[in-house]
Design an enzyme around this catalytic site. Structure first.
Site, PDB file in Angstrom:
ATOM      1  N   GLU A  44      18.342  20.265  35.923  1.00 51.03           N
ATOM      2  CA  GLU A  44      17.639  19.125  35.770  1.00 51.03           C
ATOM      3  C   GLU A  44      16.957  19.844  34.949  1.00 51.03           C
ATOM      4  OE1 GLU A  44      15.428  18.198  39.113  1.00 51.03           O
ATOM      5  OE2 GLU A  44      16.684  16.512  39.850  1.00 51.03           O
ATOM      6  N   CYS A  53      23.178  14.701  35.812  1.00 55.87           N
ATOM      7  CA  CYS A  53      23.742  14.206  36.979  1.00 55.87           C
ATOM      8  C   CYS A  53      24.870  14.810  37.438  1.00 55.87           C
ATOM      9  CB  CYS A  53      24.079  12.463  37.497  1.00 55.87           C
ATOM     10  SG  CYS A  53      23.254  11.281  37.443  1.00 55.87           S
ATOM     11  N   GLU A  55      28.117  14.522  38.634  1.00 54.41           N
ATOM     12  CA  GLU A  55      28.909  13.366  38.560  1.00 54.41           C
ATOM     13  C   GLU A  55      29.514  13.972  36.710  1.00 54.41           C
ATOM     14  OE1 GLU A  55      26.512  12.451  39.917  1.00 54.41           O
ATOM     15  OE2 GLU A  55      26.912  10.618  41.567  1.00 54.41           O
ATOM     16  N   CYS A  86      24.687   6.906  41.051  1.00 51.31           N
ATOM     17  CA  CYS A  86      23.487   6.458  40.153  1.00 51.31           C
ATOM     18  C   CYS A  86      24.395   5.688  39.096  1.00 51.31           C
ATOM     19  CB  CYS A  86      22.657   7.306  39.434  1.00 51.31           C
ATOM     20  SG  CYS A  86      23.068   7.509  37.777  1.00 51.31           S
TER      21      CYS A  86
HETATM   22  N1  THU Z   1      21.813  12.589  40.795  1.00 54.51           N
HETATM   23  C1  THU Z   1      23.090  12.831  40.762  1.00 54.51           C
HETATM   24  O1  THU Z   1      23.539  14.292  40.222  1.00 54.51           O
HETATM   25  N2  THU Z   1      24.267  12.307  40.784  1.00 54.51           N
HETATM   26  C2  THU Z   1      23.600  11.054  41.597  1.00 54.51           C
HETATM   27  O2  THU Z   1      24.206  10.168  41.222  1.00 54.51           O
HETATM   28  C3  THU Z   1      22.191   9.997  41.710  1.00 54.51           C
HETATM   29  C4  THU Z   1      20.740  11.223  41.134  1.00 54.51           C
HETATM   30  C5  THU Z   1      20.165  13.602  40.659  1.00 54.51           C
HETATM   31  C6  THU Z   1      19.789  13.450  39.784  1.00 54.51           C
HETATM   32  C7  THU Z   1      18.845  14.422  40.198  1.00 54.51           C
HETATM   33  O3  THU Z   1      19.113  15.765  39.817  1.00 54.51           O
HETATM   34  C8  THU Z   1      18.720  14.293  41.436  1.00 54.51           C
HETATM   35  O4  THU Z   1      19.432  13.957  41.436  1.00 54.51           O
HETATM   36  C9  THU Z   1      17.476  13.300  41.690  1.00 54.51           C
HETATM   37  O5  THU Z   1      17.487  12.208  41.395  1.00 54.51           O
END
Ligand code: THU
Length: 128
Positions: A44, A53, A55, A86
């Protein structure tokens, strides 16, 4: 490498997540057609929208090594049962779907693996 092992790697790499804002760690481990695996965790930023993310981080590592075909991806978060990718990550994975083959999305639900084809999570996905 079997799907249990992929999930184990996803769980391991989730421990390296940099998620001080959401406090929602995620790890991903993907298998490519060359038989290699690549991991990624979410990271982040204080400018929240720049978050990457798990993935997409794993996909970037695979691409940097010359990979172009993803066969399966395991996704894990200690904070959520069955942590599903997501929408943005679904589209990014679709780009590297082998011809005439789906990508297995592997999630962990109640200590069991749940395998869902990407085409079910992203019906009619966009491609050029
Ligand atoms: N996040 C992921 O790493 N992968 C996903 O498919 C869903 C969301 C992360 C992004 C963010 O750092 C945290 O999860 C909360 O949204």
């Amino acid at each position: 490498m079997n799907y249990e092992e992929l999930m184990q790697k996803a769980e391991e790499v989730s421990k390296n997540s940099y998620s001080p804002y959401s406090k929602f760690p995620v790890g991903a481990c993907l298998l490519t057609s060359s038989g290699k695996i690549y991991t990624g965790c979410n990271f982040e930023n204080s400018s929240y929208g720049l978050t990457i993310c798990a993935e997409r981080n794993a996909v970037g590592s695979a691409i940097a090594e010359g990979e172009r075909e993803i066969l399966a991806v395991a996704i894990y978060s200690p904070n959520q049962d069955c942590c599903s990718p997501c929408g943005a990550c679904r589209q990014v994975l679709q780009e590297f779907k082998p011809q005439n083959k789906d990508i297995d999305i592997i999630l962990k639900s109640n200590e069991e693996l749940k395998i869902i084809p990407l085409s079910k999570l992203l019906p009619e996905g966009f491609s050029l």
